[in-house]
Design an enzyme around this catalytic site. Sequence first.
Site, mmCIF file in Angstrom:
data_model
loop_
_atom_site.group_PDB
_atom_site.id
_atom_site.type_symbol
_atom_site.label_atom_id
_atom_site.label_comp_id
_atom_site.label_asym_id
_atom_site.label_seq_id
_atom_site.Cartn_x
_atom_site.Cartn_y
_atom_site.Cartn_z
ATOM 1 N N GLU A 1 -0.143 -7.609 -4.245
ATOM 2 C CA GLU A 1 1.031 -7.168 -3.496
ATOM 3 C C GLU A 1 0.975 -7.651 -2.060
ATOM 4 O OE1 GLU A 1 1.261 -2.782 -5.688
ATOM 5 O OE2 GLU A 1 1.014 -2.955 -3.517
ATOM 6 N N GLU B 1 -10.544 -4.934 0.751
ATOM 7 C CA GLU B 1 -11.242 -4.788 2.041
ATOM 8 C C GLU B 1 -11.466 -6.185 2.614
ATOM 9 O OE1 GLU B 1 -12.981 -4.554 5.255
ATOM 10 O OE2 GLU B 1 -12.621 -2.533 4.451
ATOM 11 N N CYS C 1 -0.209 0.543 -0.424
ATOM 12 C CA CYS C 1 -0.965 -0.502 -1.130
ATOM 13 C C CYS C 1 -1.276 -0.100 -2.563
ATOM 14 C CB CYS C 1 -2.275 -0.783 -0.389
ATOM 15 S SG CYS C 1 -2.043 -1.387 1.273
ATOM 16 N N CYS D 1 -11.215 4.079 -1.764
ATOM 17 C CA CYS D 1 -10.820 5.174 -0.878
ATOM 18 C C CYS D 1 -9.944 6.167 -1.643
ATOM 19 C CB CYS D 1 -10.071 4.638 0.332
ATOM 20 S SG CYS D 1 -11.085 3.554 1.369
ATOM 21 N N CYS E 1 2.150 -7.906 5.662
ATOM 22 C CA CYS E 1 0.917 -7.210 5.297
ATOM 23 C C CYS E 1 0.322 -7.928 4.092
ATOM 24 C CB CYS E 1 1.220 -5.757 4.978
ATOM 25 S SG CYS E 1 -0.229 -4.777 4.550
ATOM 26 N N HIS F 1 -10.034 8.036 9.542
ATOM 27 C CA HIS F 1 -9.534 9.067 8.617
ATOM 28 C C HIS F 1 -10.283 10.392 8.621
ATOM 29 C CE1 HIS F 1 -6.913 5.939 7.441
ATOM 30 N NE2 HIS F 1 -7.729 5.329 6.607
ATOM 31 N N CYS G 1 -5.960 5.815 -1.642
ATOM 32 C CA CYS G 1 -5.393 4.479 -1.835
ATOM 33 C C CYS G 1 -5.169 4.184 -3.309
ATOM 34 C CB CYS G 1 -6.323 3.427 -1.225
ATOM 35 S SG CYS G 1 -5.743 1.738 -1.434
ATOM 36 N N CYS H 1 -9.836 -3.444 -5.374
ATOM 37 C CA CYS H 1 -10.722 -3.142 -4.248
ATOM 38 C C CYS H 1 -11.945 -2.393 -4.744
ATOM 39 C CB CYS H 1 -9.986 -2.301 -3.202
ATOM 40 S SG CYS H 1 -10.964 -1.976 -1.710
ATOM 41 N N ASN I 1 1.446 8.183 2.344
ATOM 42 C CA ASN I 1 2.486 8.024 1.343
ATOM 43 C C ASN I 1 2.048 8.775 0.090
ATOM 44 O OD1 ASN I 1 4.633 6.315 2.356
ATOM 45 N ND2 ASN I 1 3.106 4.683 2.461
#
Length: 354
Positions: free
Chosen positions: A95, A173, A345, A124, A113, A229, A127, A120, A302
């Site tokens: 994406e 990452e 993402c 996280c 972006c 975070h 995510c 990944c 989000n």
Amino acid sequence: MSIMVNIELRGCSEDELIKICKEIGLKRFRAIQLFQWVQQKAVRTWEEMKNIGERDRQTLRSRLSLYPLEKVREQRSKDGTRKYLFRLEDSETIECVLMDYARTSSRDRHTVCVSTQVGCAVGCAFCATGLEGFRRNLSVGEIVGQVLDITHLVRQEDPDFQVTNIVFMGMGEPLLNYDQVLQAIQLLNQAQGLNIGMRRMTISTCGVVPQIIQLAKDNPQVGLAVSLHASQDEVRNKLIPMNRRYPLTQLMEACQEYTQITHRRITFEVALTAENAKREEAEALAKLLKGQFGYVNLIPVNPVAGTGMERPKPELIRRFAQVLEDAGISVSSREERGADIDAACGQLRRQWEG
């Protein structure tokens, strides 16, 4: 007997193309033309390179491969944000997002972006990308290709369109694909290509400490954003598993070293949820960041299916920001972009593959 290796054209610098052209008996100017067609004009086929004859094109194709990304899906938000799902040559998907910001000056800001990995490995908690696991790193050509193909698509509607800013904070990452990301940055910066300024590009990391320090030494002009975070290791371990390897003490020391070398401020990103947008967390964050040369970017999460996290109410965000400001820390809240098209993402990819 040496075997000729086919090279990815979109990942080649102008100097590399000059060297290849010399090896296959073509003049230097052909390499410059080729680079401009691909990196500046964002063409997707050999036939579009009108000032390169068919004979020379065939010679070039014997050494170079041109693999444009295949647009699988495009979503457009009411705020102008566009999200793309692209298919790679091996059928994996990635994406990237185009965000347009109007300026008061004559030039608008068009930010892409960019993804740097398929999936990944960090995982996280907030995510969508991490929920799918890690597949592979992207090549230089695949990273740059996202910017080129978005440029190509938008120029069909607006011939004067130019990408002005790049953020490496899509899928993956970036600092775990370090060499390819830095080469992509060099390509995007080249004057005969898209000519995007180094200071208009930002790498976002969850905190890969050795590469943060290496980035400062290798490329001090590029911006750095750190996905923080949480202010406590116990909490951050759950949100960002990388923290178990590089805890907050090491990360803060690396950030100090980065700013000492580059003299550039770091953006500390803090994802706010309904659970963590509390005064106590804001105070702990202010204490952690005391003495750092940077500012905080608050990011209301989000909603992502599978994470169980909810966006905080606006008044909680404002109170959180006020605590930081009262402690002398500069703070901003990220403008929400593309929430109506699942711009976080990995969301679009999960929908497509699910």
